[in-house]
Design a protein around this motif. Structure first.
Motif, PDB file in Angstrom:
ATOM      1  N   ARG A 351      22.533 -13.692-115.107  1.00 42.52           N
ATOM      2  CA  ARG A 351      23.930 -14.022-114.751  1.00 42.52           C
ATOM      3  C   ARG A 351      24.405 -15.308-114.926  1.00 42.52           C
ATOM      4  NH1 ARG A 351      26.611 -11.658-109.888  1.00 42.52           N
ATOM      5  NH2 ARG A 351      24.658 -12.184-108.904  1.00 42.52           N
ATOM      6  N   PHE A 352      23.456 -16.343-114.207  1.00 39.75           N
ATOM      7  CA  PHE A 352      23.971 -17.603-114.194  1.00 39.75           C
ATOM      8  C   PHE A 352      23.828 -18.252-115.978  1.00 39.75           C
ATOM      9  CE2 PHE A 352      21.912 -21.990-115.209  1.00 39.75           C
ATOM     10  CZ  PHE A 352      22.864 -22.271-114.669  1.00 39.75           C
ATOM     11  N   LEU A 353      22.892 -17.811-116.665  1.00 39.97           N
ATOM     12  CA  LEU A 353      22.728 -18.163-118.197  1.00 39.97           C
ATOM     13  C   LEU A 353      23.913 -17.841-118.639  1.00 39.97           C
ATOM     14  CD1 LEU A 353      18.926 -17.946-118.542  1.00 39.97           C
ATOM     15  CD2 LEU A 353      20.154 -20.075-118.200  1.00 39.97           C
ATOM     16  N   ALA A 354      24.410 -16.267-118.393  1.00 43.72           N
ATOM     17  CA  ALA A 354      25.632 -15.891-119.375  1.00 43.72           C
ATOM     18  C   ALA A 354      26.641 -16.743-119.224  1.00 43.72           C
ATOM     19  CB  ALA A 354      25.515 -14.459-118.970  1.00 43.72           C
ATOM     20  N   GLU A 355      26.910 -17.025-117.899  1.00 45.18           N
ATOM     21  CA  GLU A 355      28.156 -17.556-117.567  1.00 45.18           C
ATOM     22  C   GLU A 355      28.143 -19.006-117.985  1.00 45.18           C
ATOM     23  OE1 GLU A 355      29.648 -17.320-113.488  1.00 45.18           O
ATOM     24  OE2 GLU A 355      29.222 -15.316-113.428  1.00 45.18           O
ATOM     25  N   ALA A 356      27.087 -19.703-117.837  1.00 40.07           N
ATOM     26  CA  ALA A 356      26.971 -21.145-118.182  1.00 40.07           C
ATOM     27  C   ALA A 356      27.125 -21.317-119.632  1.00 40.07           C
ATOM     28  CB  ALA A 356      25.753 -21.818-117.762  1.00 40.07           C
ATOM     29  N   ASP A 357      26.336 -20.509-120.704  1.00 43.42           N
ATOM     30  CA  ASP A 357      26.550 -20.346-122.013  1.00 43.42           C
ATOM     31  C   ASP A 357      27.869 -20.083-122.367  1.00 43.42           C
ATOM     32  OD1 ASP A 357      23.687 -20.480-121.997  1.00 43.42           O
ATOM     33  OD2 ASP A 357      23.366 -18.565-122.698  1.00 43.42           O
ATOM     34  N   VAL A 364      32.272 -27.231-125.408  1.00 45.30           N
ATOM     35  CA  VAL A 364      31.769 -28.255-126.584  1.00 45.30           C
ATOM     36  C   VAL A 364      31.264 -27.028-127.491  1.00 45.30           C
ATOM     37  CG1 VAL A 364      30.017 -29.840-127.145  1.00 45.30           C
ATOM     38  CG2 VAL A 364      30.730 -29.717-124.604  1.00 45.30           C
ATOM     39  N   PRO A 365      32.229 -26.778-128.438  1.00 49.59           N
ATOM     40  CA  PRO A 365      31.999 -25.827-129.353  1.00 49.59           C
ATOM     41  C   PRO A 365      30.665 -26.224-130.350  1.00 49.59           C
ATOM     42  CG  PRO A 365      34.386 -26.081-129.170  1.00 49.59           C
ATOM     43  CD  PRO A 365      33.811 -27.060-128.195  1.00 49.59           C
ATOM     44  N   GLY A 366      29.749 -25.432-130.572  1.00 48.04           N
ATOM     45  CA  GLY A 366      28.694 -25.759-131.557  1.00 48.04           C
ATOM     46  C   GLY A 366      27.666 -26.388-130.769  1.00 48.04           C
ATOM     47  N   ALA A 367      27.580 -26.554-129.108  1.00 49.29           N
ATOM     48  CA  ALA A 367      26.365 -27.287-128.558  1.00 49.29           C
ATOM     49  C   ALA A 367      25.259 -26.308-128.602  1.00 49.29           C
ATOM     50  CB  ALA A 367      27.192 -27.336-127.068  1.00 49.29           C
ATOM     51  N   ARG A 368      24.351 -26.814-128.581  1.00 45.23           N
ATOM     52  CA  ARG A 368      22.904 -26.289-128.624  1.00 45.23           C
ATOM     53  C   ARG A 368      22.403 -26.323-127.182  1.00 45.23           C
ATOM     54  NH1 ARG A 368      20.171 -29.352-133.273  1.00 45.23           N
ATOM     55  NH2 ARG A 368      21.325 -31.131-132.157  1.00 45.23           N
ATOM     56  N   LEU A 369      22.238 -24.784-127.079  1.00 44.03           N
ATOM     57  CA  LEU A 369      21.584 -24.711-125.364  1.00 44.03           C
ATOM     58  C   LEU A 369      20.189 -24.563-125.430  1.00 44.03           C
ATOM     59  CD1 LEU A 369      24.602 -22.312-124.449  1.00 44.03           C
ATOM     60  CD2 LEU A 369      24.579 -24.641-124.120  1.00 44.03           C
ATOM     61  N   VAL A 370      19.628 -25.666-124.934  1.00 45.35           N
ATOM     62  CA  VAL A 370      18.193 -25.787-124.825  1.00 45.35           C
ATOM     63  C   VAL A 370      17.616 -25.526-123.399  1.00 45.35           C
ATOM     64  CG1 VAL A 370      16.362 -27.161-125.670  1.00 45.35           C
ATOM     65  CG2 VAL A 370      18.162 -27.375-126.606  1.00 45.35           C
ATOM     66  N   HIS A 381      15.747 -25.200-116.607  1.00 47.44           N
ATOM     67  CA  HIS A 381      16.148 -26.552-117.229  1.00 47.44           C
ATOM     68  C   HIS A 381      17.365 -26.375-118.154  1.00 47.44           C
ATOM     69  CE1 HIS A 381      13.146 -28.832-114.907  1.00 47.44           C
ATOM     70  NE2 HIS A 381      12.147 -28.023-115.503  1.00 47.44           N
ATOM     71  N   TYR A 382      18.364 -26.396-117.814  1.00 50.52           N
ATOM     72  CA  TYR A 382      19.375 -25.916-118.697  1.00 50.52           C
ATOM     73  C   TYR A 382      20.021 -27.387-119.644  1.00 50.52           C
ATOM     74  CZ  TYR A 382      23.480 -23.557-120.055  1.00 50.52           C
ATOM     75  OH  TYR A 382      24.700 -23.112-120.862  1.00 50.52           O
ATOM     76  N   ASN A 383      19.540 -27.451-120.577  1.00 47.09           N
ATOM     77  CA  ASN A 383      19.589 -28.866-121.675  1.00 47.09           C
ATOM     78  C   ASN A 383      20.717 -28.360-122.608  1.00 47.09           C
ATOM     79  OD1 ASN A 383      18.127 -29.903-119.696  1.00 47.09           O
ATOM     80  ND2 ASN A 383      16.501 -30.033-121.137  1.00 47.09           N
ATOM     81  N   VAL A 384      21.700 -29.384-122.705  1.00 46.44           N
ATOM     82  CA  VAL A 384      22.723 -29.185-123.772  1.00 46.44           C
ATOM     83  C   VAL A 384      22.603 -30.040-124.554  1.00 46.44           C
ATOM     84  CG1 VAL A 384      25.271 -28.826-124.222  1.00 46.44           C
ATOM     85  CG2 VAL A 384      24.305 -28.203-121.889  1.00 46.44           C
ATOM     86  N   SER A 385      22.121 -29.675-125.943  1.00 47.45           N
ATOM     87  CA  SER A 385      21.995 -30.659-126.857  1.00 47.45           C
ATOM     88  C   SER A 385      23.225 -30.977-127.786  1.00 47.45           C
ATOM     89  CB  SER A 385      20.915 -30.344-127.994  1.00 47.45           C
ATOM     90  OG  SER A 385      19.646 -30.648-127.272  1.00 47.45           O
ATOM     91  N   GLN A 386      23.612 -32.027-128.516  1.00 48.52           N
ATOM     92  CA  GLN A 386      24.917 -32.147-129.042  1.00 48.52           C
ATOM     93  C   GLN A 386      25.007 -31.244-130.309  1.00 48.52           C
ATOM     94  OE1 GLN A 386      23.707 -36.323-130.238  1.00 48.52           O
ATOM     95  NE2 GLN A 386      24.637 -35.699-132.309  1.00 48.52           N
TER      96      GLN A 386
END
Length: 464
Positions: A351-357, A364-370, A381-386
């Motif tokens: 649920r955390f991942l779904a909400e955070a995503d 940030v439209p187009g952000a890549r969620l690593v 490790h919830y990393n947001v790549s540009q």
């Protein structure tokens, strides 16, 4: 200050007192190059007694000290500020293995010992020191303790607080607390040891430690699996723990984009013959015969596991682990990355991942969620790549906005914004958001009692 610096340098001798900025470079910035500082002096003591004399002088002269071990920290706590008035105290010469007690399953080491050297010393007597990190070839025990490091095997063995029995610590005024007892049980008053573990050098400088060892597993079974979703991974974890008799020692969740980055930039081979949205890397220690297949054949729902491979050799096991361990460094070539080291209860991870995503995608439209990490203990490790094509600096300028969104969701799940990397300088200003007034008051009280002149890592952990 010049007189104070000369007195400090005299403790180690000029050979181990670095004043030349060019020679200081490795101590002034960390591997991500987010934090860069200046210092008038780097001291490299060779003994606890030298550390004691250094702190006594620093306390007398009100000279701020920044303790540093392997300089692999990710929150800037080990880097001096740009003000240039903090002296770096490096423990990189204090690397001795002091004692290995096979019968008592303990190892006593100086705080500058590299993690891998501790693992190897344990291995020589057929024992295991289970802390395992991607930086284990360069991180040092003092830093591991000061940040309460976790890593890959927390699920089975716990973090550094669980792996430490005794400490030797030099206090801010130079006094030495000798707590290097090898006792498993000691109920004689307050547990002073735990004050310093996770304190990031703000209460005292750890100079040595007694650590727990364990019998080495005789067999390991490692599987890399394609799973339908994070929820399917949670169900798989529960089944694995139940069916194996709690022999699961590692359970890592990996998003496909994280694996693709490692393939693209770190030379990793795809462990399977097709992509999946999510993967699990699972390892069992000394499992009963056939239990791995029993786990994989368990009824977890429709196509919970769509593909997988079980390592057939140590070489293949190493390849599977490389796919996980090389993710961090493989993000660099992809541009800016806003990283989060968070934890929530294991059952709440999906649920955390779904909400955070959803929230990050809106911001940030187009952000890549690593996304990757230690699902077994709820540390992601919830990393947001540009986004591709976005200017790197423009993206990094959104650091606080992205953090606000992610941390807000972490709070709603009663989680932690720092699961294993510490607070350092990066998150100190957020402590009032995540700690109650009572907690902050207790922490400030401990700081004032142990370091009344605020010379030890000022501005770290606690907000200014």
């Amino acid at each position: 200050m010049s007189e104070a610096l000369n007195r400090l340098a005299a403790v180690t001798g000029e050979t181990y007192a670095i004043r030349d900025p060019a020679q200081m470079t490795g101590y002034m910035r960390e591997w991500r190059q987010i934090w860069t500082g200046r210092s008038p002096l780097v001291l490299r003591p060779g003994s606890t007694e030298e550390v004691s004399r250094i702190l006594a002088i620093a306390n007398e002269t009100r000279t701020p000290i920044v303790p540093q071990a392997g300089n692999t920290g990710l929150c800037g706590g080990q880097i001096p500020t740009e003000a240039g008035n903090e002296v770096v105290l490096s423990l990189d010469r204090m690397t001795r293995i002091l004692d290995v007690d096979r019968s008592n399953n303990t190892i006593t080491v100086q705080a500058g010992s590299v993690l891998r050297s501790v693992q190897e010393a344990a291995d020589k007597v057929d024992r295991l020191f289970p802390l395992s990190l991607a930086s284990e070839g360069s991180c040092r025990i003092g830093g591991n303790l000061s940040t309460n490091a976790g890593g890959l095997n927390v699920l089975a063995y716990g973090n550094m607080r669980d792996l430490c029995i005794g400490l030797e610590v030099v206090l801010a005024d130079g006094r030495i607390w000798d707590g290097l007892k090898r006792l498993r049980k000691d109920n004689t008053g307050y547990d002073l040891r735990d004050l310093f573990i996770g304190a990031e050098g703000t209460l005292g400088v750890i100079t040595a430690a007694v650590l727990k060892l364990f019998p080495k597993p005789r067999t390991r079974e490692t599987a890399f699996l394609a799973v339908r979703s994070p929820l399917a991974a949670v169900h798989l974890l529960a089944a694995a723990q139940e069916k194996s008799g709690n022999r699961v020692v590692a359970f890592e969740l990996i998003a496909n984009i994280a694996l693709q980055f490692a393939i693209r930039h770190a030379g990793v081979r795809h462990p399977l013959n097709e992509d999946s949205a999510w993967y699990v890397l699972m390892e069992l220690a000394d499992p009963p015969t056939g239990v791995m297949m029993e786990i994989l054949e368990a009824d977890l729902g429709d196509r919970a596991i769509s593909n997988g491979v079980i390592a057939g050799s140590e070489a293949q096991r190493s390849e599977l682990w490389a796919a996980r361990e090389l993710i961090s460094e493989s993000q660099k070539p992809e541009g800016g990355s806003i990283k989060h080291d968070v934890s929530v209860p294991v059952s709440d991870v999906p649920r955390f991942l779904a909400e955070a995503d959803r929230a990050v995608a809106d911001l940030v439209p187009g952000a890549r969620l690593v996304t990757f990490g230690h699902l077994g203990d709820g540390n992601i490790h919830y990393n947001v790549s540009q986004p591709e094509g976005m200017d790197k600096q423009e993206f990094l300028d959104m650091w606080d906005e992205v953090n606000d969104v992610v941390f807000g969701i972490v709070h709603r799940f009663n989680g932690s914004i720092s699961a294993e990397h510490g607070i350092g300088r990066l998150k100190a200003h957020r402590m009032p958001e995540i700690k109650s007034d009572v907690e902050i008051d207790m922490m400030r009280g401990l700081k004032h009692m142990l370091d009344p002149n605020n010379i030890l890592n000022p501005g770290r952990v606690l907000p200014g």
